[in-house]
Scaffold this motif. Structure first.
Motif, PDB file in Angstrom:
ATOM      1  N   ASP A 152       0.888  -1.059   0.217  1.00  0.00           N
ATOM      2  CA  ASP A 152      -0.298   0.353  -0.457  1.00  0.00           C
ATOM      3  C   ASP A 152       0.407   0.862   0.086  1.00  0.00           C
ATOM      4  OD1 ASP A 152      -2.905  -0.985  -0.151  1.00  0.00           O
ATOM      5  OD2 ASP A 152      -2.203  -1.634   2.038  1.00  0.00           O
ATOM      6  N   LYS A 153       1.572   1.157   0.512  1.00  0.00           N
ATOM      7  CA  LYS A 153       2.551   2.715   0.536  1.00  0.00           C
ATOM      8  C   LYS A 153       4.766   2.115   0.409  1.00  0.00           C
ATOM      9  CE  LYS A 153       2.388   6.432   2.327  1.00  0.00           C
ATOM     10  NZ  LYS A 153       2.193   7.681   3.462  1.00  0.00           N
ATOM     11  N   ILE A 154       5.151   2.488  -0.679  1.00  0.00           N
ATOM     12  CA  ILE A 154       6.163   2.544  -0.223  1.00  0.00           C
ATOM     13  C   ILE A 154       6.395   3.688  -0.248  1.00  0.00           C
ATOM     14  CG2 ILE A 154       6.598   2.173  -2.729  1.00  0.00           C
ATOM     15  CD1 ILE A 154       8.935   0.142  -2.786  1.00  0.00           C
ATOM     16  N   GLY A 155       8.316   3.746   0.378  1.00  0.00           N
ATOM     17  CA  GLY A 155       9.476   4.974   0.919  1.00  0.00           C
ATOM     18  C   GLY A 155      11.048   3.972   0.470  1.00  0.00           C
TER      19      GLY A 155
ATOM     20  N   ILE B 106      17.623   1.864   2.099  1.00  0.00           N
ATOM     21  CA  ILE B 106      16.527   1.337   2.708  1.00  0.00           C
ATOM     22  C   ILE B 106      15.233   1.419   1.983  1.00  0.00           C
ATOM     23  CG2 ILE B 106      15.854   0.542   4.788  1.00  0.00           C
ATOM     24  CD1 ILE B 106      18.052   1.436   6.650  1.00  0.00           C
ATOM     25  N   ILE B 107      14.408   0.462   1.587  1.00  0.00           N
ATOM     26  CA  ILE B 107      13.056   0.504   0.860  1.00  0.00           C
ATOM     27  C   ILE B 107      12.237   0.379   2.350  1.00  0.00           C
ATOM     28  CG2 ILE B 107      11.014  -0.313  -0.852  1.00  0.00           C
ATOM     29  CD1 ILE B 107      14.373  -1.183  -2.204  1.00  0.00           C
ATOM     30  N   ALA B 108      11.412   1.168   2.069  1.00  0.00           N
ATOM     31  CA  ALA B 108      10.146   0.662   3.726  1.00  0.00           C
ATOM     32  C   ALA B 108       9.023   0.581   2.793  1.00  0.00           C
ATOM     33  CB  ALA B 108       9.781   1.990   4.264  1.00  0.00           C
TER      34      ALA B 108
ATOM     35  N   ARG C  66       9.474   0.983  12.545  1.00  0.00           N
ATOM     36  CA  ARG C  66       8.886   2.495  12.707  1.00  0.00           C
ATOM     37  C   ARG C  66      10.237   3.671  12.327  1.00  0.00           C
ATOM     38  NH1 ARG C  66       6.252   0.832  18.403  1.00  0.00           N
ATOM     39  NH2 ARG C  66       4.663  -0.497  16.881  1.00  0.00           N
ATOM     40  N   ALA C  67      11.915   3.718  12.875  1.00  0.00           N
ATOM     41  CA  ALA C  67      12.707   4.274  12.172  1.00  0.00           C
ATOM     42  C   ALA C  67      12.508   4.579  10.604  1.00  0.00           C
ATOM     43  CB  ALA C  67      13.346   4.089  13.170  1.00  0.00           C
ATOM     44  N   VAL C  68      12.611   2.962  10.107  1.00  0.00           N
ATOM     45  CA  VAL C  68      13.133   3.611   8.512  1.00  0.00           C
ATOM     46  C   VAL C  68      11.868   4.186   8.030  1.00  0.00           C
ATOM     47  CG1 VAL C  68      13.209   2.067   7.073  1.00  0.00           C
ATOM     48  CG2 VAL C  68      14.529   0.950   8.756  1.00  0.00           C
TER      49      VAL C  68
ATOM     50  N   LEU D 111       4.728  -3.086   9.141  1.00  0.00           N
ATOM     51  CA  LEU D 111       5.760  -2.044   8.656  1.00  0.00           C
ATOM     52  C   LEU D 111       7.000  -3.393   8.563  1.00  0.00           C
ATOM     53  CD1 LEU D 111       6.465   0.912  11.085  1.00  0.00           C
ATOM     54  CD2 LEU D 111       5.043   0.580   8.439  1.00  0.00           C
ATOM     55  N   GLY D 112       7.702  -3.095   7.257  1.00  0.00           N
ATOM     56  CA  GLY D 112       8.526  -3.972   6.513  1.00  0.00           C
ATOM     57  C   GLY D 112       9.878  -3.430   5.863  1.00  0.00           C
ATOM     58  N   GLU D 113      10.822  -3.391   5.954  1.00  0.00           N
ATOM     59  CA  GLU D 113      12.229  -3.044   4.971  1.00  0.00           C
ATOM     60  C   GLU D 113      13.095  -3.662   4.028  1.00  0.00           C
ATOM     61  OE1 GLU D 113      13.415  -3.389   9.279  1.00  0.00           O
ATOM     62  OE2 GLU D 113      11.644  -2.104   8.529  1.00  0.00           O
TER      63      GLU D 113
END
Length: 381
Positions: A20-23, A70-72, A141-143, A169-171
């Motif tokens: 749903d979201k990527i950053g 890092i991809i979140a 969460r920090a990522v 969340l994952g990364e």
């Protein structure tokens, strides 16, 4: 291929596979987080479930050589339940937190991260990647905060404008130099509802959580629950959503997007009494696919006993007496003794007096005395 163009294609692909979201963020050390973690350890505010090595938690290059980016990722989960069953006298129910309503998110996110890795490798064979979800060394969460997924709220959750804080969340750490996204500004403002309504005062101040007091953590422990928290756990079997349900940013965030996370009401809000005698095989077969089962049945059963005490469910007294008399586990016997005192029936009193004569375990004896003390207090009143 141009890296900027590939990054756009990667974002589009992420959407196709149910992210749903990527950053994107740099893999620079998390210096501010390091200071926070050291302070948490000094105050004994950590849960003990985290990676204990602060350096590994804050320096991505220790986890992947040549780490650059890092991809979140974030996946929304539902906050509303269709046809939620209501507990009644004689058929009381417990509740799992929303993050454990559907399929175990660890598996769901890892699948998507594996697909992302394959997509990246197909275009950049030289890419090096390492993915993690929840149990990895990095702070999800920090990522997510650095990658612009959302902002870190006063309750320490990541809040997204689109889905509120109801997101997994994952990364992925990689050596590919993606263009980083901008972090979001904090949008909590002067609101402190999460701080003021936390049942145990676990949110010490905005952005600082004492995990040792957090009900979400306490429901996952395996020993006797400290006395001061037993009346506060309510009917929670796993986790706690209070700081999320009161948050104004979560209003109208139903997030009914992914069928795999839709709850089975009989699993998310199960009957309490049947849990008391459920076998390991039955527990695994019924609850094994949800994340709340990861610690096994013992914490869930202990919490179910506390929930029956919370309801003062007299109909459950025979089942609690059976646990007190025959369960092999001291924590279950002792918690049942406490609950019998809390419920306060004559049948419960007689069973406590009888078992008091034969119980050998010191901790269970202490719980029996606590149970008997409830009756003594009742007589005084």
């Amino acid at each position: 291929m141009n890296l900027d163009q590939f990054q756009k294609e990667l974002v589009a692909y992420a959407s196709e596979i149910g992210i749903d979201k990527i950053g994107f963020a740099s893999a620079e050390p998390f210096y501010n987080l390091k200071h926070q973690l050291i302070r948490q350890q000094q105050l004994n505010y950590q849960s003990g479930f985290e990676e204990p090595d602060v350096e590994k938690r804050t320096r991505p290059e220790l986890l992947l050589n040549e780490a650059v980016s890092i991809i979140a990722i974030a996946i929304a989960y539902p906050s509303k339940m269709k046809d939620a069953p209501q507990g009644v006298r004689g058929a009381r129910r417990g509740i799992f937190s929303r993050s454990s309503w559907g399929r175990d998110y660890h598996a769901a996110l890892k699948e998507r991260l594996t697909l992302l890795e394959a997509f990246i490798a197909a275009h950049y064979p030289e890419a090096r990647m390492r993915s993690m979800v929840d149990t990895g060394e990095l702070s999800d969460r920090a990522v997510a905060e650095r990658a612009g997924i959302g902002w870190s709220a006063k309750n320490t959750n990541i809040i997204t404008p689109e889905f509120g804080s109801y997101v997994y969340l994952g990364e992925m750490i990689t050596n590919i130099p993606f263009q980083p996204d901008e972090p979001m500004e904090d949008q909590c403002g002067d609101c402190r509802l999460c701080i003021d309504t936390c049942p145990t005062g676990a949110i010490v101040e905005g952005g600082q959580l004492n995990a040792q007091r957090c009900i979400s953590f306490l429901t996952q422990t395996k020993g006797f629950l400290p006395d001061e928290f037993r009346d506060k756990i309510g009917n929670r079997l796993y986790g706690c959503d209070t700081c999320q349900t009161v948050c104004p940013k979560n209003k109208r965030k139903a997030n009914r997007i992914h069928p795999e996370f839709e709850p089975d009401p009989e699993i998310a809000k199960p009957l309490l009494e049947p849990l008391l005698k459920i076998s390991n095989r039955e527990f695994k077969g019924k609850f094994g696919y949800v994340s709340g089962s990861w610690r096994g049945k013992k914490p869930i059963q202990r919490n179910a006993i506390l929930a029956l005490a919370h309801f003062k469910e007299a109909d459950a007294v025979p089942a609690l007496i059976d646990l007190l008399q025959s369960d092999e586990r001291p924590v279950i016997r002792g918690t049942a003794a406490w609950a019998l005192g809390k419920i306060g029936t004559i049948e419960g009193l007689e069973s406590l007096r009888e078992v008091e004569k034969t119980e050998k375990d010191e901790e269970v004896q202490e719980e029996i005395q606590k149970g008997l003390a409830f009756f003594a207090e009742g007589l005084k009143g």
